[in-house]
Design a protein around this motif. Structure first.
Motif, PDB file in Angstrom:
ATOM      1  N   SER A  73       0.970  -1.610   0.224  1.00 38.36           N
ATOM      2  CA  SER A  73      -0.297   0.055   0.533  1.00 38.36           C
ATOM      3  C   SER A  73       0.597   1.269  -0.012  1.00 38.36           C
ATOM      4  N   ASP A  74       2.221   0.645   0.416  1.00 38.92           N
ATOM      5  CA  ASP A  74       2.909   1.999   0.712  1.00 38.92           C
ATOM      6  C   ASP A  74       3.901   2.695  -1.167  1.00 38.92           C
ATOM      7  N   PRO A  75       3.732   3.772  -1.104  1.00 40.27           N
ATOM      8  CA  PRO A  75       4.524   3.764  -2.961  1.00 40.27           C
ATOM      9  C   PRO A  75       6.385   3.393  -3.139  1.00 40.27           C
ATOM     10  N   THR A  76       6.336   3.624  -1.726  1.00 39.22           N
ATOM     11  CA  THR A  76       7.956   3.161  -1.985  1.00 39.22           C
ATOM     12  C   THR A  76       8.517   2.328  -1.572  1.00 39.22           C
ATOM     13  N   ARG A  77       7.083   1.468  -1.098  1.00 35.49           N
ATOM     14  CA  ARG A  77       7.700   0.264  -0.821  1.00 35.49           C
ATOM     15  C   ARG A  77       7.600  -0.718  -2.523  1.00 35.49           C
ATOM     16  N   ARG A  78       5.800  -0.143  -2.178  1.00 33.61           N
ATOM     17  CA  ARG A  78       6.012  -0.820  -4.312  1.00 33.61           C
ATOM     18  C   ARG A  78       6.973  -0.260  -5.234  1.00 33.61           C
ATOM     19  N   VAL A  89      14.714   3.608   4.763  1.00 31.75           N
ATOM     20  CA  VAL A  89      14.838   2.207   3.819  1.00 31.75           C
ATOM     21  C   VAL A  89      14.711   1.044   4.544  1.00 31.75           C
ATOM     22  N   VAL A  90      15.585   0.705   5.354  1.00 32.82           N
ATOM     23  CA  VAL A  90      15.678  -0.392   6.081  1.00 32.82           C
ATOM     24  C   VAL A  90      14.627  -0.863   6.954  1.00 32.82           C
ATOM     25  N   GLN A  91      13.446   0.465   7.719  1.00 34.73           N
ATOM     26  CA  GLN A  91      11.805  -0.278   8.060  1.00 34.73           C
ATOM     27  C   GLN A  91      10.948  -0.695   6.614  1.00 34.73           C
ATOM     28  N   HIS A  92      11.102   0.416   5.690  1.00 35.59           N
ATOM     29  CA  HIS A  92      10.570  -0.438   4.632  1.00 35.59           C
ATOM     30  C   HIS A  92      10.516  -2.207   4.434  1.00 35.59           C
ATOM     31  N   LEU A  93      12.060  -2.218   4.019  1.00 37.99           N
ATOM     32  CA  LEU A  93      12.279  -3.653   3.785  1.00 37.99           C
ATOM     33  C   LEU A  93      11.969  -4.627   4.740  1.00 37.99           C
ATOM     34  N   LYS A  94      11.706  -4.047   6.120  1.00 42.77           N
ATOM     35  CA  LYS A  94      11.495  -4.978   7.397  1.00 42.77           C
ATOM     36  C   LYS A  94       9.757  -5.110   7.241  1.00 42.77           C
ATOM     37  N   LEU A 104      15.986   6.757  -3.366  1.00 38.96           N
ATOM     38  CA  LEU A 104      15.243   6.980  -2.198  1.00 38.96           C
ATOM     39  C   LEU A 104      15.956   8.312  -1.326  1.00 38.96           C
ATOM     40  N   PRO A 105      14.136   9.434  -1.465  1.00 44.95           N
ATOM     41  CA  PRO A 105      14.968  10.497  -0.894  1.00 44.95           C
ATOM     42  C   PRO A 105      14.744  10.457   0.401  1.00 44.95           C
TER      43      PRO A 105
END
Length: 115
Positions: free
Chosen positions: A16-21, A48-53, A41-42
């Motif tokens: 659902s998050d554009p960064t993760r997509r 970034v690590v949090q998104h990857l988790k 990524l800005p």
């Protein structure tokens, strides 16, 4: 709130998050290190690590660490489950629309049928 969430729910929440997509889009072209994913990524490396988790917890991405480098890959099974769910909904809607079209055609006044 429920303690256990279905894998499909987790996948949709993660996506659902554009960064993760964006990360998944990049990984769909092949494996990448965390640094490679972070480069365009800005945001901070920590973000970034949090998104990857989140992606890993949902089973959408998996990673492995070799030495000091963590390499990430897309997990196709999670994406396939989401794709199947979406396709089932699409087919259901299409069947309903097909039935509606038949009904409307059958109930059309005679003068409209001949036009």
């Amino acid at each position: 709130m429920l303690q256990y969430q279905e894998p499909l729910d987790l996948a949709f929440q993660a996506l659902s998050d554009p960064t993760r997509r964006r990360m998944v889009e990049r990984l769909s072209r092949g494996p990448a290190s965390v640094s490679e994913l972070a480069e365009p990524l800005p945001m901070s490396m920590s973000a970034v690590v949090q998104h990857l988790k989140i992606l890993e917890a949902a089973g959408v991405v998996r990673s492995e660490k070799v030495g000091r480098v963590r390499t990430c890959r897309v997990e196709p099974a999670a994406l396939s489950a989401a794709e199947r769910w979406i396709n089932e909904r699409r087919r259901s809607v299409e069947r309903s629309l097909d039935r509606l079209a038949v009904f409307l055609d059958e109930t059309k006044p005679e003068e409209e049928k001949t036009k």
